[in-house]
Design an enzyme around this catalytic site. Sequence first.
Site, PDB file in Angstrom:
ATOM      1  N   ARG A  24       0.821  -1.222   0.000  1.00 26.02           N
ATOM      2  CA  ARG A  24       0.000   0.000   0.000  1.00 26.02           C
ATOM      3  C   ARG A  24       0.849   1.263   0.000  1.00 26.02           C
ATOM      4  NH1 ARG A  24      -5.665  -0.972   1.577  1.00 26.02           N
ATOM      5  NH2 ARG A  24      -6.063  -2.810   0.320  1.00 26.02           N
ATOM      6  N   ARG A  28      -3.504   6.461   1.110  1.00 29.59           N
ATOM      7  CA  ARG A  28      -4.064   7.642   1.760  1.00 29.59           C
ATOM      8  C   ARG A  28      -3.147   8.345   2.750  1.00 29.59           C
ATOM      9  NH1 ARG A  28      -9.594   5.138   3.670  1.00 29.59           N
ATOM     10  NH2 ARG A  28      -8.267   3.298   3.546  1.00 29.59           N
ATOM     11  N   ARG A  37      -6.465  11.313  -6.019  1.00 31.98           N
ATOM     12  CA  ARG A  37      -7.743  10.597  -5.925  1.00 31.98           C
ATOM     13  C   ARG A  37      -8.898  11.568  -6.067  1.00 31.98           C
ATOM     14  NH1 ARG A  37     -10.277   7.227  -0.953  1.00 31.98           N
ATOM     15  NH2 ARG A  37     -10.359   9.332  -0.152  1.00 31.98           N
ATOM     16  N   ASP A  74      -6.747  -2.805  -7.729  1.00 29.28           N
ATOM     17  CA  ASP A  74      -7.302  -3.472  -6.546  1.00 29.28           C
ATOM     18  C   ASP A  74      -7.639  -4.918  -6.878  1.00 29.28           C
ATOM     19  OD1 ASP A  74      -8.268  -2.622  -3.684  1.00 29.28           O
ATOM     20  OD2 ASP A  74      -9.716  -4.080  -4.434  1.00 29.28           O
ATOM     21  N   TYR A 151     -14.783 -12.113  -0.716  1.00 28.53           N
ATOM     22  CA  TYR A 151     -15.503 -10.870  -1.041  1.00 28.53           C
ATOM     23  C   TYR A 151     -16.685 -11.143  -1.969  1.00 28.53           C
ATOM     24  CZ  TYR A 151     -11.678  -8.294   1.157  1.00 28.53           C
ATOM     25  OH  TYR A 151     -10.768  -7.809   2.060  1.00 28.53           O
TER      26      TYR A 151
END
Length: 343
Positions: A24, A28, A37, A74, A151
């Site tokens: 990552r 963020r 973003r 992703d 998921y």
Amino acid sequence: MTDKTILRALRGETLATPPIWMMRQAGRYLPEYRATREQAGDFLKLCYNPDLAAEVTLQPIRRYGFDAAILFADILLLPQALGADLWFVTGEGPRLSTITDMAGVTALRPTTDIHETLSPIYETVKILARALPPETTLIGFAGAPWTVATYMVAGRGTPDQAPAHKLKDTDRAAFVALIDRITEGTIEYLDAQVQAGAEVVKLFDSWAGSLKGQDFQDFAVLPAKRIIAELKRRHPTLPIIAFPREGGDGYVGFAKATGADCVALDNSVTPEWAAEHVQIDGCVQGNLASHHMVTGGQALVNETRRIVKAFSGGPHIFNLGHGITPDADPDNVTRMIEAVRGG
Ligand code: 1CP
């Protein structure tokens, strides 16, 4: 032959200073990521915009000089390409339409159709292959079938992956069919990333730790083995990193059982244990706890040095045990890199 440090470690070379990248690393915690973003509109638009996705991939390379860049995308884009609905709820995370039976698996789109959705991702890889500094390795990735299935069955992230376990235990045929579809899709997705310029690929099995006993063999080891065997048939020199997160004892022998060139370790295992039981088979990646990127200080430096020392007798790529979190301090990343490179 190439001199890229990550490729040397993946070929089994012991380097005086381990190469570094960070899960990552585009994310963020970086103000420049948040700005891009915002420019893209939202997370999925960012993933599917090749220029902006390449830009956020490059941001941590410019700021820190990591030895590898990981494609910005992703693991949930493949389910979307297979026909699942996918959206992100701000502040909560991903949501998908759910698969609960064989009819849901049968309704998925054919594997050959995935490239229609995923072609912007290959475009991002092509841009990066041209834009990266010559010493930086480009890593492509996908989710491992079990993690992706958790998921697709639950429609969201879950603490214990209970919906996927339930389908596995009550409708085995549907669950196995789903794993097979994801496995086939993953092979084609990663193959296309390699054709576009990815030099290494990584399989993220973030929820492998909830598979126990024979389930770990059937749904963490076997799908990885199938994917790796087929990718290596098509690309014999392609290095592959596998990350069966929280695999515990399952890390032992994982590289041999799956054909992976490197096993990525989370921080539930100590580096001393992993050097003795996992690194004996080849390259390992890891495994600093991500919270050090938040808390910093001497503990960060000490733990970084401990990991470098523990793995110094064999091939090692320095990384975190899991992704860096949004509350991390970007200056702690600089301190970690200094400590790895001898500071
Ligand atoms: O708000 C934002 O900007 C979204 C946060 C975010 C980011 C930065 C998500 C949503 N995905 C990503 C990028 C991402 N995801 C990368 C890019 C490359 C890099 O590492 O820099 C990678 C490799 C992933 C992989 C990924 N996505 C995994 C496997 C690794 C892991 O962290 O365990 C998983 C489980 C996902 C699903 C996902 N995507 C995003 C979130 C918040 C989640 C987890 C959801 C959950 O379980 O609840």
